[in-house]
Design a protein around this motif. Sequence first.
Motif, PDB file in Angstrom:
ATOM      1  N   ARG A 130       0.890  -1.478   0.050  1.00  0.00           N
ATOM      2  CA  ARG A 130       0.011  -0.110  -0.253  1.00  0.00           C
ATOM      3  C   ARG A 130       0.859   1.184   0.077  1.00  0.00           C
ATOM      4  N   ASP A 131       1.715   1.369   0.873  1.00  0.00           N
ATOM      5  CA  ASP A 131       2.597   2.780   1.181  1.00  0.00           C
ATOM      6  C   ASP A 131       3.400   2.758  -0.272  1.00  0.00           C
ATOM      7  N   PHE A 132       3.810   1.490  -0.897  1.00  0.00           N
ATOM      8  CA  PHE A 132       4.359   1.823  -2.491  1.00  0.00           C
ATOM      9  C   PHE A 132       3.801   2.239  -3.204  1.00  0.00           C
ATOM     10  N   VAL A 133       2.208   1.836  -3.350  1.00  0.00           N
ATOM     11  CA  VAL A 133       1.612   2.181  -4.450  1.00  0.00           C
ATOM     12  C   VAL A 133       1.226   4.104  -3.878  1.00  0.00           C
ATOM     13  N   ARG A 134       0.933   4.126  -3.053  1.00  0.00           N
ATOM     14  CA  ARG A 134      -0.331   5.286  -2.485  1.00  0.00           C
ATOM     15  C   ARG A 134       0.539   6.685  -3.456  1.00  0.00           C
ATOM     16  N   LEU A 135       2.445   5.979  -3.226  1.00  0.00           N
ATOM     17  CA  LEU A 135       3.650   7.280  -3.708  1.00  0.00           C
ATOM     18  C   LEU A 135       2.778   7.868  -5.346  1.00  0.00           C
ATOM     19  N   TYR A 136       2.309   6.872  -6.132  1.00  0.00           N
ATOM     20  CA  TYR A 136       2.090   6.518  -7.716  1.00  0.00           C
ATOM     21  C   TYR A 136       0.824   7.033  -7.953  1.00  0.00           C
ATOM     22  N   ARG A 137      -0.328   7.269  -6.971  1.00  0.00           N
ATOM     23  CA  ARG A 137      -1.365   7.098  -6.973  1.00  0.00           C
ATOM     24  C   ARG A 137      -1.707   8.615  -7.541  1.00  0.00           C
ATOM     25  N   ALA A 138      -2.497   9.675  -8.559  1.00  0.00           N
ATOM     26  CA  ALA A 138      -2.949  10.558  -8.619  1.00  0.00           C
ATOM     27  C   ALA A 138      -3.940  11.543  -8.134  1.00  0.00           C
ATOM     28  N   ARG A 139      -3.845  12.324  -6.828  1.00  0.00           N
ATOM     29  CA  ARG A 139      -4.259  13.322  -6.630  1.00  0.00           C
ATOM     30  C   ARG A 139      -5.695  13.207  -7.323  1.00  0.00           C
ATOM     31  N   PRO A 140      -6.896  12.988  -6.774  1.00  0.00           N
ATOM     32  CA  PRO A 140      -8.135  13.059  -7.593  1.00  0.00           C
ATOM     33  C   PRO A 140      -8.139  15.079  -7.468  1.00  0.00           C
ATOM     34  N   LYS A 141      -9.068  15.233  -8.229  1.00  0.00           N
ATOM     35  CA  LYS A 141      -8.658  17.263  -8.648  1.00  0.00           C
ATOM     36  C   LYS A 141     -10.418  17.116  -7.713  1.00  0.00           C
ATOM     37  N   LYS A 142     -10.673  18.041  -6.955  1.00  0.00           N
ATOM     38  CA  LYS A 142     -12.089  18.718  -6.372  1.00  0.00           C
ATOM     39  C   LYS A 142     -13.119  19.227  -7.979  1.00  0.00           C
ATOM     40  N   GLN A 143     -14.007  18.560  -8.343  1.00  0.00           N
ATOM     41  CA  GLN A 143     -14.848  18.850  -8.746  1.00  0.00           C
ATOM     42  C   GLN A 143     -16.106  19.163  -8.938  1.00  0.00           C
ATOM     43  N   ALA A 144     -16.406  19.927  -9.680  1.00  0.00           N
ATOM     44  CA  ALA A 144     -17.216  20.188  -9.078  1.00  0.00           C
ATOM     45  C   ALA A 144     -18.585  19.850  -9.681  1.00  0.00           C
ATOM     46  N   THR A 145     -20.163  19.665  -8.318  1.00  0.00           N
ATOM     47  CA  THR A 145     -21.035  19.175  -8.493  1.00  0.00           C
ATOM     48  C   THR A 145     -21.568  19.664  -9.074  1.00  0.00           C
ATOM     49  N   ILE A 146     -22.919  19.029 -10.290  1.00  0.00           N
ATOM     50  CA  ILE A 146     -24.021  19.631 -10.926  1.00  0.00           C
ATOM     51  C   ILE A 146     -25.333  19.866  -9.758  1.00  0.00           C
ATOM     52  N   ARG A 147     -26.110  20.615  -9.963  1.00  0.00           N
ATOM     53  CA  ARG A 147     -27.498  20.689  -9.243  1.00  0.00           C
ATOM     54  C   ARG A 147     -28.380  20.440  -9.994  1.00  0.00           C
ATOM     55  N   CYS A 148     -28.702  19.050  -9.643  1.00  0.00           N
ATOM     56  CA  CYS A 148     -30.297  18.514 -10.272  1.00  0.00           C
ATOM     57  C   CYS A 148     -31.263  18.816  -9.180  1.00  0.00           C
ATOM     58  N   GLU A 149     -31.979  19.160 -10.119  1.00  0.00           N
ATOM     59  CA  GLU A 149     -33.470  20.441  -9.000  1.00  0.00           C
ATOM     60  C   GLU A 149     -34.719  20.087 -10.283  1.00  0.00           C
ATOM     61  N   THR A 150     -35.795  19.146  -9.998  1.00  0.00           N
ATOM     62  CA  THR A 150     -36.824  18.729 -10.478  1.00  0.00           C
ATOM     63  C   THR A 150     -38.062  18.967  -9.291  1.00  0.00           C
ATOM     64  N   THR A 151     -39.263  18.906 -10.702  1.00  0.00           N
ATOM     65  CA  THR A 151     -40.510  19.514  -9.667  1.00  0.00           C
ATOM     66  C   THR A 151     -40.941  18.420  -8.466  1.00  0.00           C
ATOM     67  N   PRO A 152     -41.422  18.939  -7.776  1.00  0.00           N
ATOM     68  CA  PRO A 152     -42.340  18.140  -6.709  1.00  0.00           C
ATOM     69  C   PRO A 152     -42.261  16.731  -6.949  1.00  0.00           C
ATOM     70  N   GLY A 153     -41.942  15.771  -6.291  1.00  0.00           N
ATOM     71  CA  GLY A 153     -42.530  14.503  -7.001  1.00  0.00           C
ATOM     72  C   GLY A 153     -42.198  13.465  -8.232  1.00  0.00           C
ATOM     73  N   LYS A 154     -41.769  14.216  -9.048  1.00  0.00           N
ATOM     74  CA  LYS A 154     -40.574  14.043  -9.819  1.00  0.00           C
ATOM     75  C   LYS A 154     -38.994  12.888  -9.207  1.00  0.00           C
ATOM     76  N   GLN A 155     -38.925  12.766  -8.086  1.00  0.00           N
ATOM     77  CA  GLN A 155     -37.494  12.210  -8.141  1.00  0.00           C
ATOM     78  C   GLN A 155     -37.307  11.928  -6.370  1.00  0.00           C
ATOM     79  N   ALA A 156     -37.003  10.962  -5.736  1.00  0.00           N
ATOM     80  CA  ALA A 156     -36.557  10.310  -4.741  1.00  0.00           C
ATOM     81  C   ALA A 156     -35.125  10.288  -4.603  1.00  0.00           C
ATOM     82  N   GLN A 157     -35.001  10.305  -2.927  1.00  0.00           N
ATOM     83  CA  GLN A 157     -33.456  10.330  -2.584  1.00  0.00           C
ATOM     84  C   GLN A 157     -33.829   9.432  -1.599  1.00  0.00           C
TER      85      GLN A 157
END
Length: 110
Positions: free
Chosen positions: A64-91
């Motif tokens: 694990r420690d060896f591979v960790r050095l080679y892993r690319a750090r993930p870049k922060k990504q923007a999240t697209i907010r998805c708005e729907t009308t009431p009753g259209k989507q459940a979470q």
Amino acid sequence: MFDPKTIRKYINSNELPKKKSSQKRHSKLDSYKEYLEKRIKEGTTNCEVLLDEIMALGYEGKIRDFVRLYRARPKKQATIRCETTPGKQAQMDWEHIGKFEVDGELKEVY
């Protein structure tokens, strides 16, 4: 702090203390590093996959420690907010509850 016996030993001897040589420690992983680096360049950074592969070649240990050095750090990504009308989507949020008997077998329930 030095041990008085050590100090006495060097005071009574005719030679200076010798400096310990700083030899590079060898790792169990040394003979597999070239293979791992090749696989990582190919895009495989899953430790379980890489460990299974080198264990098939005779390796016994962890990576694990060896591979960790080679892993690319993930870049922060923007999240697209998805708005729907009431009753259209459940979470819902999933949660692990534990093991329960389901149809006569113990199963993980979420």
